[in-house]
Design a protein around this motif. Structure first.
Motif, PDB file in Angstrom:
ATOM      1  N   VAL A 119       0.422  -1.163  -0.202  1.00 57.77           N
ATOM      2  CA  VAL A 119      -0.114  -0.164  -0.324  1.00 57.77           C
ATOM      3  C   VAL A 119       0.947   1.652  -0.162  1.00 57.77           C
ATOM      4  CG1 VAL A 119      -1.992   1.227   1.216  1.00 57.77           C
ATOM      5  CG2 VAL A 119      -1.528  -0.996   1.098  1.00 57.77           C
ATOM      6  N   PHE A 120       2.155   1.098   1.322  1.00 61.18           N
ATOM      7  CA  PHE A 120       3.290   2.418   0.836  1.00 61.18           C
ATOM      8  C   PHE A 120       3.119   2.771  -0.656  1.00 61.18           C
ATOM      9  CE2 PHE A 120       2.160   1.857   5.131  1.00 61.18           C
ATOM     10  CZ  PHE A 120       2.359   3.201   6.232  1.00 61.18           C
ATOM     11  N   VAL A 121       3.937   1.045  -1.179  1.00 63.86           N
ATOM     12  CA  VAL A 121       4.218   1.810  -2.569  1.00 63.86           C
ATOM     13  C   VAL A 121       3.493   2.062  -3.595  1.00 63.86           C
ATOM     14  CG1 VAL A 121       5.849   0.398  -4.386  1.00 63.86           C
ATOM     15  CG2 VAL A 121       6.199  -0.209  -1.986  1.00 63.86           C
ATOM     16  N   LEU A 122       2.324   1.748  -3.353  1.00 64.40           N
ATOM     17  CA  LEU A 122       1.226   2.445  -4.608  1.00 64.40           C
ATOM     18  C   LEU A 122       0.761   3.265  -3.885  1.00 64.40           C
ATOM     19  CD1 LEU A 122      -1.076  -0.964  -4.167  1.00 64.40           C
ATOM     20  CD2 LEU A 122       0.296   0.190  -6.837  1.00 64.40           C
ATOM     21  N   VAL A 123       0.548   3.871  -2.979  1.00 64.30           N
ATOM     22  CA  VAL A 123       0.670   6.025  -2.744  1.00 64.30           C
ATOM     23  C   VAL A 123       1.912   6.058  -3.173  1.00 64.30           C
ATOM     24  CG1 VAL A 123      -0.710   7.003  -0.883  1.00 64.30           C
ATOM     25  CG2 VAL A 123      -1.690   4.617  -1.396  1.00 64.30           C
ATOM     26  N   LEU A 124       2.609   5.785  -1.876  1.00 61.90           N
ATOM     27  CA  LEU A 124       3.782   7.132  -2.250  1.00 61.90           C
ATOM     28  C   LEU A 124       4.790   6.557  -2.705  1.00 61.90           C
ATOM     29  CD1 LEU A 124       4.461   6.840   1.542  1.00 61.90           C
ATOM     30  CD2 LEU A 124       2.978   8.522  -0.046  1.00 61.90           C
ATOM     31  N   GLY A 125       4.906   5.456  -4.009  1.00 62.36           N
ATOM     32  CA  GLY A 125       5.826   5.526  -5.040  1.00 62.36           C
ATOM     33  C   GLY A 125       6.774   4.259  -4.160  1.00 62.36           C
ATOM     34  N   ILE A 126       8.176   4.477  -5.183  1.00 60.54           N
ATOM     35  CA  ILE A 126       9.186   2.490  -4.856  1.00 60.54           C
ATOM     36  C   ILE A 126       9.800   4.141  -4.224  1.00 60.54           C
ATOM     37  CG2 ILE A 126       8.143   1.151  -6.234  1.00 60.54           C
ATOM     38  CD1 ILE A 126      10.637   2.464  -8.263  1.00 60.54           C
ATOM     39  N   GLY A 127      10.123   5.283  -4.275  1.00 57.14           N
ATOM     40  CA  GLY A 127      11.577   6.002  -3.623  1.00 57.14           C
ATOM     41  C   GLY A 127      10.938   6.085  -2.900  1.00 57.14           C
ATOM     42  N   GLU A 128      12.161   7.387  -1.949  1.00 57.37           N
ATOM     43  CA  GLU A 128      12.563   7.394  -0.231  1.00 57.37           C
ATOM     44  C   GLU A 128      11.057   7.206   0.440  1.00 57.37           C
ATOM     45  OE1 GLU A 128      15.819   6.577   1.094  1.00 57.37           O
ATOM     46  OE2 GLU A 128      16.077   6.385  -1.476  1.00 57.37           O
ATOM     47  N   THR A 129       9.987   8.405   0.149  1.00 56.14           N
ATOM     48  CA  THR A 129       9.016   8.474   1.129  1.00 56.14           C
ATOM     49  C   THR A 129       8.264   7.748   1.596  1.00 56.14           C
ATOM     50  OG1 THR A 129       8.512  10.487  -0.659  1.00 56.14           O
ATOM     51  CG2 THR A 129       7.483  10.417   0.669  1.00 56.14           C
ATOM     52  N   ALA A 154      11.972  -3.117   3.368  1.00 52.34           N
ATOM     53  CA  ALA A 154      11.506  -2.619   3.140  1.00 52.34           C
ATOM     54  C   ALA A 154      12.336  -2.550   1.867  1.00 52.34           C
ATOM     55  CB  ALA A 154      10.698  -1.748   3.466  1.00 52.34           C
ATOM     56  N   GLU A 155      13.528  -2.415   1.367  1.00 49.02           N
ATOM     57  CA  GLU A 155      14.942  -1.953   1.289  1.00 49.02           C
ATOM     58  C   GLU A 155      14.725  -3.375  -0.247  1.00 49.02           C
ATOM     59  OE1 GLU A 155      17.616   1.392   3.116  1.00 49.02           O
ATOM     60  OE2 GLU A 155      18.009  -1.151   3.278  1.00 49.02           O
ATOM     61  N   MET A 156      14.490  -3.832   0.154  1.00 50.68           N
ATOM     62  CA  MET A 156      13.969  -5.940  -0.949  1.00 50.68           C
ATOM     63  C   MET A 156      13.708  -5.360  -2.127  1.00 50.68           C
ATOM     64  SD  MET A 156      14.874  -9.222   2.071  1.00 50.68           S
ATOM     65  CE  MET A 156      16.575  -9.360   2.598  1.00 50.68           C
ATOM     66  N   VAL A 157      12.442  -4.514  -1.906  1.00 51.48           N
ATOM     67  CA  VAL A 157      11.105  -4.177  -2.578  1.00 51.48           C
ATOM     68  C   VAL A 157      12.260  -2.501  -3.233  1.00 51.48           C
ATOM     69  CG1 VAL A 157       8.945  -4.396  -3.507  1.00 51.48           C
ATOM     70  CG2 VAL A 157       9.593  -5.011  -1.357  1.00 51.48           C
ATOM     71  N   GLY A 158      12.564  -2.935  -4.525  1.00 52.52           N
ATOM     72  CA  GLY A 158      12.460  -1.534  -5.194  1.00 52.52           C
ATOM     73  C   GLY A 158      13.320  -0.792  -4.947  1.00 52.52           C
ATOM     74  N   ALA A 159      14.320  -0.695  -4.440  1.00 55.80           N
ATOM     75  CA  ALA A 159      15.459   0.009  -4.219  1.00 55.80           C
ATOM     76  C   ALA A 159      16.275  -0.619  -4.348  1.00 55.80           C
ATOM     77  CB  ALA A 159      15.316  -0.332  -2.564  1.00 55.80           C
ATOM     78  N   LYS A 160      17.379   1.095  -4.917  1.00 55.11           N
ATOM     79  CA  LYS A 160      18.326   1.006  -5.472  1.00 55.11           C
ATOM     80  C   LYS A 160      19.887   0.732  -4.425  1.00 55.11           C
ATOM     81  CE  LYS A 160      16.630   1.847 -10.385  1.00 55.11           C
ATOM     82  NZ  LYS A 160      16.661   0.834 -10.623  1.00 55.11           N
ATOM     83  N   ALA A 161      19.779   1.265  -3.439  1.00 61.19           N
ATOM     84  CA  ALA A 161      20.695   1.371  -2.242  1.00 61.19           C
ATOM     85  C   ALA A 161      19.882   0.830  -1.176  1.00 61.19           C
ATOM     86  CB  ALA A 161      20.979   2.875  -2.152  1.00 61.19           C
ATOM     87  N   GLY A 162      20.292   0.357  -0.543  1.00 64.70           N
ATOM     88  CA  GLY A 162      20.531   0.072   1.461  1.00 64.70           C
ATOM     89  C   GLY A 162      21.596  -1.292   1.034  1.00 64.70           C
ATOM     90  N   LEU A 163      21.245  -1.722   2.860  1.00 58.54           N
ATOM     91  CA  LEU A 163      21.867  -3.146   2.874  1.00 58.54           C
ATOM     92  C   LEU A 163      20.903  -4.340   2.532  1.00 58.54           C
ATOM     93  CD1 LEU A 163      23.173  -1.666   6.487  1.00 58.54           C
ATOM     94  CD2 LEU A 163      24.355  -2.352   4.894  1.00 58.54           C
ATOM     95  N   GLY A 164      19.443  -3.775   3.003  1.00 60.47           N
ATOM     96  CA  GLY A 164      18.767  -5.117   2.009  1.00 60.47           C
ATOM     97  C   GLY A 164      18.297  -4.721   1.006  1.00 60.47           C
ATOM     98  N   TYR A 165      19.139  -4.218   0.277  1.00 60.99           N
ATOM     99  CA  TYR A 165      19.312  -4.384  -1.601  1.00 60.99           C
ATOM    100  C   TYR A 165      20.576  -4.515  -1.429  1.00 60.99           C
ATOM    101  CZ  TYR A 165      21.046  -2.844  -5.920  1.00 60.99           C
ATOM    102  OH  TYR A 165      22.346  -2.720  -7.163  1.00 60.99           O
TER     103      TYR A 165
END
Length: 284
Positions: A140-150, A224-235
């Motif tokens: 829901v957060f990804v759909l509403v706020l996008g896959i960016g930092e927000t 959360a970083e494992m979904v649609g992130a391009k940086a981060g420890l999860g990524y």
């Protein structure tokens, strides 16, 4: 002659300062060593088993490489700049969401705990959201706020808000009634009662929620970083798994563990500072 004897007796009776300092040092050094050894023994055993089990063939080293290989991979990531870049991205997101949760949850929790009508009004809503897992709302957060930092900061904010908010409400409601009666007998105004009694007595329980939220902020962010992130420890962990760079994957996991422990110790030190008036220090 008597003066000479007095000087000698003074010299004999006066305790040597150097020897006293040595005795004091000898008294606290063993205690410090026992504390360090006691706290680190289990971790040392775990690390030794991690190193030995793959080398002895107890586990497949393809899926669980020895600790030494993981540490070499960790150093390679650090030297190449990848570890610092991804850790920085995760820490900015995590601390942003965590800081917003503290800034919102503590004042709101104090307000709800202090004013019963407001608590009765918001209680059903709080029960609904507290039982809704943050990761279940990630799409829901990804759909509403996008896959960016927000969206990533928002999911951390949501996950951290509830431990802080609920512990703060509980802290206000469970203040010792004896303290309240004593304060009211002094004819304190409601505002002074809140400042002088409610707020100081609530600090330990509030910090319990803050420390819980500190752990949650890192765990939820990694997922959360494992979904649609391009940086981060999860990524980094997810990409290493897909590329079958298993030592690098474990290096990312180890980094998250160290950050989590360091963050908890920082919060614990702040808690000790703010609750120095209490008879016993908080335990980690």
């Amino acid at each position: 002659m008597s003066t000479e004897l007095g000087v000698r007796s003074a010299v004999v009776v006066a305790p040597p300062v150097v020897d006293r300092k040595v005795r004091q040092r000898r008294s606290w050094l063993p205690a410090l060593l026992r504390t360090v050894v006691g706290r680190s023994a289990a971790i040392v055993v775990l690390l030794a088993v991690w190193e030995a089990a793959p080398r002895l063939g107890l586990v497949d080293r393809t899926f669980l490489p020895p600790l030494s290989e993981v540490l070499r991979a960790w150093w390679g990531l650090l030297d190449g700049g990848r570890l610092g870049e991804n850790a920085r991205a995760s820490l900015v997101r995590s601390f942003s969401g965590f800081g917003l949760a503290v800034g919102i949850g503590v004042p709101l929790g104090l307000l709800i705990g202090w004013y019963r009508p407001l608590a009765e009004l918001l209680s059903p809503l709080l029960e609904l959201f507290r039982n809704t897992a943050a990761l279940a709302l990630l799409p829901v957060f990804v759909l509403v706020l996008g896959i960016g930092e927000t969206s990533k900061i928002a999911i951390v904010l949501y996950a951290c808000l509830w431990p802080i908010l609920l512990n703060t409400i509980s802290a206000v409601r469970t203040v010792d009634p004896t303290l309240l009666r004593l304060a009211r007998s002094l004819d304190l105004s409601p505002l002074r009662l809140f400042q002088k009694v409610i707020l100081p007595a609530s600090v330990p329980v509030v910090f319990t929620g803050i420390r819980l939220a500190g752990a949650v902020s890192i765990l939820v962010l990694v997922a959360a970083e494992m979904v649609g992130a391009k940086a981060g420890l999860g990524y980094l962990i997810n990409a290493s798994q897909y590329n079958f760079a298993i030592p690098q994957m474990y290096a990312g996991i180890l980094t998250i563990s160290v950050i989590g422990v360091a963050f908890n110790q920082l919060l614990l030190a702040i808690e000790r500072r703010l609750t120095a008036w209490r008879p016993g220090p908080p335990t980690s």
